[in-house]
Design a protein around this motif. Structure first.
Motif, mmCIF file in Angstrom:
data_model
loop_
_atom_site.group_PDB
_atom_site.id
_atom_site.type_symbol
_atom_site.label_atom_id
_atom_site.label_comp_id
_atom_site.label_asym_id
_atom_site.label_seq_id
_atom_site.Cartn_x
_atom_site.Cartn_y
_atom_site.Cartn_z
ATOM 1 N N THR A 142 0.897 -0.723 0.080
ATOM 2 C CA THR A 142 0.570 -0.311 -0.244
ATOM 3 C C THR A 142 0.966 1.379 -0.548
ATOM 4 O OG1 THR A 142 -0.259 0.244 2.435
ATOM 5 C CG2 THR A 142 -1.878 -1.107 1.259
ATOM 6 N N THR A 143 2.386 1.312 0.716
ATOM 7 C CA THR A 143 3.151 2.372 0.678
ATOM 8 C C THR A 143 3.389 2.785 -0.862
ATOM 9 O OG1 THR A 143 5.249 1.745 0.544
ATOM 10 C CG2 THR A 143 4.094 1.655 2.680
ATOM 11 N N ARG A 144 3.504 2.259 -1.786
ATOM 12 C CA ARG A 144 3.385 2.612 -3.509
ATOM 13 C C ARG A 144 2.568 3.628 -3.599
ATOM 14 N NH1 ARG A 144 5.212 -0.852 -7.899
ATOM 15 N NH2 ARG A 144 4.368 -2.455 -6.230
ATOM 16 N N GLU A 179 4.808 14.506 -4.996
ATOM 17 C CA GLU A 179 4.060 13.907 -5.760
ATOM 18 C C GLU A 179 5.068 12.619 -6.048
ATOM 19 O OE1 GLU A 179 0.358 13.229 -6.258
ATOM 20 O OE2 GLU A 179 0.215 15.240 -4.388
ATOM 21 N N ARG A 180 6.044 12.924 -6.628
ATOM 22 C CA ARG A 180 7.091 12.196 -6.879
ATOM 23 C C ARG A 180 7.317 10.958 -6.123
ATOM 24 N NH1 ARG A 180 11.797 14.586 -8.685
ATOM 25 N NH2 ARG A 180 11.563 16.339 -7.533
ATOM 26 N N SER A 181 6.974 11.112 -5.137
ATOM 27 C CA SER A 181 6.997 10.102 -3.827
ATOM 28 C C SER A 181 6.591 9.029 -4.766
ATOM 29 C CB SER A 181 7.360 10.508 -2.918
ATOM 30 O OG SER A 181 5.662 10.964 -2.099
ATOM 31 N N ARG A 182 5.503 9.419 -5.327
ATOM 32 C CA ARG A 182 4.595 8.938 -5.677
ATOM 33 C C ARG A 182 4.398 7.275 -6.238
ATOM 34 N NH1 ARG A 182 -0.982 10.208 -3.162
ATOM 35 N NH2 ARG A 182 -0.931 12.920 -3.139
ATOM 36 N N GLY A 183 4.037 5.846 -6.412
ATOM 37 C CA GLY A 183 4.607 5.333 -7.863
ATOM 38 C C GLY A 183 5.830 3.990 -7.290
ATOM 39 N N HIS A 184 6.043 4.387 -6.098
ATOM 40 C CA HIS A 184 7.340 3.839 -5.702
ATOM 41 C C HIS A 184 7.590 3.000 -3.757
ATOM 42 C CE1 HIS A 184 10.120 5.400 -8.862
ATOM 43 N NE2 HIS A 184 9.103 6.696 -8.364
ATOM 44 N N ILE A 185 7.219 2.270 -3.997
ATOM 45 C CA ILE A 185 7.372 1.428 -1.883
ATOM 46 C C ILE A 185 8.487 1.669 -1.735
ATOM 47 C CG2 ILE A 185 8.377 -0.831 -0.687
ATOM 48 C CD1 ILE A 185 6.730 -2.470 -3.475
#
Ligand code: ADP
Ligand code: MG
Length: 209
Positions: free
Chosen positions: A164-166, A180-186
């Motif tokens: 869910t952290t992804r 926002e760029r932190s989204r999409g990565h675990i």
């Protein structure tokens, strides 16, 4: 549980981190500074070097001894957080064996991490694994679940929670600088915590069998 069990769990966690070192490095390169796995393995190597001392202790002093070494060797944000986890568990541990006392100790460890890192769930950190695992552990303890059932269930909770952290937005730690760029990565700390929980459960299940 005693120092020998603590060391066996450290060995299991260490092996799993080593096996996933490249993956954890990539995760921290994506949203951090890339040092998370190096920090952790430095700590694990230091713990391995003090095997005899840890194995000679009872459960709580073994955890405290390991915690002190983690604090002085791991560094980064995660070093003091894992120190808090281990000392929080040690302080709340009792001589009683069984699921319920261990669930209480684990919950106390997670609470100590929350106090040290000043965060709860939803900030895209290791807490997003630790909190759901502690909650399920306590819930299972309350219904009288067996050790075997707990050791099978917690790795599942840890894995689902890690995933869910992804999609989360990071609001704590270095990853929060990315917005926002932190989204999409675990989150790397969520992944390392999940791997350690899975490894420890699987090691303890061997003894429990
Ligand atoms: P640093 O970010 O200082 O380089 P590490 O790379 O060792 O430290 O650890 C990064 C991990 O620490 C993150 O992936 C996250 O899971 C965790 N983390 C960072 N800040 C916090 C916090 N305030 N509370 C809980 N966990 C945190
Ligand atoms: Mg880092």
């Amino acid at each position: 549980m005693d120092g020998k069990t603590v060391m066996a769990c450290i060995d299991a966690a260490h092996a799993s981190l080593k096996a996933h070192a490249d993956e954890i490095a990539s995760l921290d390169q994506a949203i951090g500074d890339g040092d998370h796995i190096v920090n952790l393995l430095r700590g694990m190597d230091a713990l391995t070097a003090m095997r005899a001392a840890i194995e000679a202790e009872a459960f709580a002093p073994a955890l405290k001894l390991a915690a002190t070494k983690v604090l002085s060797t791991v560094g980064g944000s995660s070093g003091p957080l894992f120190f808090s986890m281990l000392t929080g568990m040690a302080k709340a541990s009792s001589d009683e064996a069984g699921v319920a006392p261990f669930a209480r100790a684990f919950a106390a460890g997670v609470e100590a991490v929350g106090q040290r890192g000043k965060t709860g769930a939803g900030s895209k950190t290791m807490m997003d694994v630790l909190i759901p695992v502690a909650e399920r552990f306590s819930a299972m303890a309350a219904t009288g679940a067996s050790g075997k059932d707990v050791l099978e269930e917690l790795p599942r909770v840890a894995e689902a929670s890690m995933l869910t952290t992804r999609d989360m937005l990071a609001t704590k730690g270095r990853a929060s600088f990315l917005g926002e760029r932190s989204r999409g990565h675990i989150d790397p700390g969520a992944r390392s915590s999940q791997l350690m929980i899975a490894a420890v459960c699987s090691r303890l299940a061997q003894d429990d069998a």
